[in-house]
Design a protein around this motif. Structure first.
Motif, PDB file in Angstrom:
ATOM      1  N   PHE A 112       0.839  -1.202   0.000  1.00 32.99           N
ATOM      2  CA  PHE A 112       0.000   0.000   0.000  1.00 32.99           C
ATOM      3  C   PHE A 112       0.876   1.255   0.000  1.00 32.99           C
ATOM      4  O   PHE A 112       1.928   1.285   0.638  1.00 32.99           O
ATOM      5  N   VAL A 113       0.403   2.276  -0.707  1.00 28.60           N
ATOM      6  CA  VAL A 113       1.035   3.592  -0.622  1.00 28.60           C
ATOM      7  C   VAL A 113       0.362   4.347   0.515  1.00 28.60           C
ATOM      8  O   VAL A 113      -0.849   4.596   0.475  1.00 28.60           O
ATOM      9  N   VAL A 114       1.144   4.701   1.530  1.00 33.89           N
ATOM     10  CA  VAL A 114       0.605   5.412   2.694  1.00 33.89           C
ATOM     11  C   VAL A 114       1.272   6.778   2.781  1.00 33.89           C
ATOM     12  O   VAL A 114       2.485   6.867   3.007  1.00 33.89           O
ATOM     13  N   LEU A 162       7.656   2.960  12.506  1.00 37.18           N
ATOM     14  CA  LEU A 162       6.339   3.448  12.096  1.00 37.18           C
ATOM     15  C   LEU A 162       5.271   2.686  12.867  1.00 37.18           C
ATOM     16  O   LEU A 162       5.321   1.453  12.944  1.00 37.18           O
ATOM     17  N   LYS A 163       4.316   3.405  13.411  1.00 36.24           N
ATOM     18  CA  LYS A 163       3.219   2.773  14.136  1.00 36.24           C
ATOM     19  C   LYS A 163       1.899   3.099  13.446  1.00 36.24           C
ATOM     20  O   LYS A 163       1.589   4.275  13.193  1.00 36.24           O
ATOM     21  N   PHE A 164       1.134   2.055  13.153  1.00 36.72           N
ATOM     22  CA  PHE A 164      -0.162   2.197  12.486  1.00 36.72           C
ATOM     23  C   PHE A 164      -1.265   1.836  13.477  1.00 36.72           C
ATOM     24  O   PHE A 164      -1.326   0.698  13.959  1.00 36.72           O
ATOM     25  N   THR A 165      -2.113   2.796  13.767  1.00 41.79           N
ATOM     26  CA  THR A 165      -3.226   2.575  14.677  1.00 41.79           C
ATOM     27  C   THR A 165      -4.510   2.996  13.984  1.00 41.79           C
ATOM     28  O   THR A 165      -4.785   4.186  13.825  1.00 41.79           O
ATOM     29  N   ASN A 166      -5.251   2.017  13.515  1.00 41.07           N
ATOM     30  CA  ASN A 166      -6.470   2.308  12.765  1.00 41.07           C
ATOM     31  C   ASN A 166      -6.171   3.323  11.649  1.00 41.07           C
ATOM     32  O   ASN A 166      -6.906   4.275  11.437  1.00 41.07           O
ATOM     33  N   CYS A 167      -5.061   3.088  10.960  1.00 40.19           N
ATOM     34  CA  CYS A 167      -4.591   4.003   9.908  1.00 40.19           C
ATOM     35  C   CYS A 167      -5.380   3.760   8.619  1.00 40.19           C
ATOM     36  O   CYS A 167      -5.347   2.662   8.051  1.00 40.19           O
ATOM     37  N   ARG A 168      -6.067   4.792   8.180  1.00 36.69           N
ATOM     38  CA  ARG A 168      -6.980   4.653   7.042  1.00 36.69           C
ATOM     39  C   ARG A 168      -6.389   5.228   5.761  1.00 36.69           C
ATOM     40  O   ARG A 168      -5.852   6.334   5.755  1.00 36.69           O
ATOM     41  N   VAL A 169      -6.475   4.424   4.690  1.00 38.06           N
ATOM     42  CA  VAL A 169      -6.086   4.873   3.358  1.00 38.06           C
ATOM     43  C   VAL A 169      -7.194   4.478   2.387  1.00 38.06           C
ATOM     44  O   VAL A 169      -8.025   3.618   2.689  1.00 38.06           O
ATOM     45  N   GLY A 170      -7.218   5.099   1.241  1.00 41.84           N
ATOM     46  CA  GLY A 170      -8.261   4.828   0.266  1.00 41.84           C
ATOM     47  C   GLY A 170      -8.066   3.508  -0.465  1.00 41.84           C
ATOM     48  O   GLY A 170      -7.013   2.871  -0.370  1.00 41.84           O
TER      49      GLY A 170
END
Length: 399
Positions: free
Chosen positions: A198-200, A224-232
């Motif tokens: 994914f491109v974030v 890097l920490k992802f917490t309910n990180c939303r992308v399209g």
């Protein structure tokens, strides 16, 4: 340390580009890069600020165009391994941080080049090529380095897009990049076959890049920490569950160039050692007059040449060989041999150079001291030496 701050007349060697592995446009590239490199001065006391400056300089001068294909602002029709080798070897000779800045633009955007949508390529690659955006490749995790299939970061579909949770670590350009190509599990129980890319963007909600990592040779690194990180929905690179193959293809492109970076550092250490031996006086003569010194320099030279041949062969195979090129077992083995030999030999060459300098060699600020710290990580990242040995051993058993 100020990059390219070298004794008068010390320039990287050029004869290797005359070898039959390279074409005329490679010779032209090498000469132009050497001329440009000699004019650069960058204060590298702050690695993050310096890395931004290097990306700007490399983009403005057109060198980052070799990281992407011509259709999206690149210099050549497709990614050319030999051009990458020339660029990384030459830049690393002068400044490992300059090499780092260049390499991460290519590695960070490589998956988009290989598998991205037209929209992703148009949005990101041209900006990478001119230095307007800084790219990053986010694969490693606290418990998943060489064991990529063991990653825990997950991505699930929700509300017409994707939600990422988990963490990545040892991420180059972490906290500096404008976007990250992130690999995450989309089918949790499928091992390597359940990974997607994914491109974030750096400003994605739920992404925290504030945990910087300090290492012995300063480079911009972070967790890097992802917490309910939303992308399209348009963030997916390639196909669902196709991320592992995409990651390996990207690393395959740049593995020979890692070997080239090691070569550049080894060549710089060798040049420093030769210059030192010629001017250092002891016992009524110069250090270079002692046979032991001459033998040591001979060993360093042979180690460099052996690594160079494997590196250039691997790059040539990927670019030119119809039967042993990109994606073939033969190329994978050749790239592994190059990466293993060049990084291990460079470590030996640089260690010898430090020893030749004596006490001065371990003084902070000396070029060989800096190189001693810089080279160590190359034996670990993008496939540790032990992983390369396994690749070569398995290839031997299949023959």
């Amino acid at each position: 340390m100020v990059a390219f701050d070298r004794p008068h007349g010390m320039t990287p060697p050029q004869a290797q580009w005359e070898l039959p592995f390279f074409n005329q446009h490679h010779h032209t590239l090498a000469l132009g890069l050497a001329d440009w490199a000699g004019a650069q001065r960058v204060d590298e006391s702050d690695d993050r600020r310096a890395c931004r400056e290097w990306v700007h300089k490399l983009g403005e001068a057109g060198w980052l165009r070799y990281c992407v294909p011509a259709a999206h602002g690149g210099a050549l029709d497709k990614l050319d391994s030999r051009a990458l080798v020339i660029l990384r070897e030459t830049l690393a000779f002068h400044s490992p941080l300059a090499d780092f800045a260049f390499a991460m633009q290519g590695l960070g955007s490589g998956s988009i080049t290989l598998g991205g949508s037209d929209a992703q390529r148009e949005q990101r690659l041209r900006a990478v090529a001119n230095g307007a955006q800084i790219a990053a490749f986010a694969l490693s995790e606290p418990e998943a380095g060489s064991d990529v299939a063991g990653m825990k970061t997950s991505a699930r579909q929700a509300d017409g897009g994707w939600v990422l949770d988990g963490s990545k670590t040892w991420i180059s350009n972490g906290g500096l990049a404008d976007f990250y190509v992130v690999f995450a599990k989309t089918t949790p129980d499928a091992g390597a076959r359940g990974i997607s890319a994914f491109v974030v963007p750096a400003d994605a909600p739920g992404l925290d890049t504030s945990e910087h990592i300090d290492v012995m040779a300063p480079h911009p690194l972070a967790t890097l920490k992802f917490t309910n990180c939303r992308v399209g929905a348009d963030a997916l690179v390639g196909t669902v569950d196709g991320g592992f193959k995409l990651a390996m293809q990207t690393l395959d492109i740049f593995r020979a160039s890692v070997a080239a970076a090691a070569l550049g550092m080894a060549r710089r250490a060798f040049a420093e050692a030769v210059a030192h031996a010629r001017q250092r006086k002891m016992f009524g003569q110069h250090l270079a007059d002692f046979q032991l010194t001459q033998a040591r320099l001979g060993e360093m030279s042979a180690l460099i040449d052996a690594a160079a041949m494997l590196t250039y062969r691997a790059a040539w195979m990927r670019d030119e060989s119809p039967t042993q090129g990109a994606g073939t077992p033969a190329y994978t083995a050749a790239a592994a041999a190059a990466k293993l030999t060049a990084t291990e030999n460079a470590q030996r060459v640089i260690d010898m150079a430090v020893q030749m300098f004596g006490g001065r060699g371990v003084r902070v600020g000396e070029v060989v001291e800096h190189l001693y710290r810089d080279i160590r990580s190359l034996r670990i990242y993008e496939g540790a030496s032990e992983v390369q040995l396994l690749i070569l051993g398995k290839a031997a058993l299949k023959t």
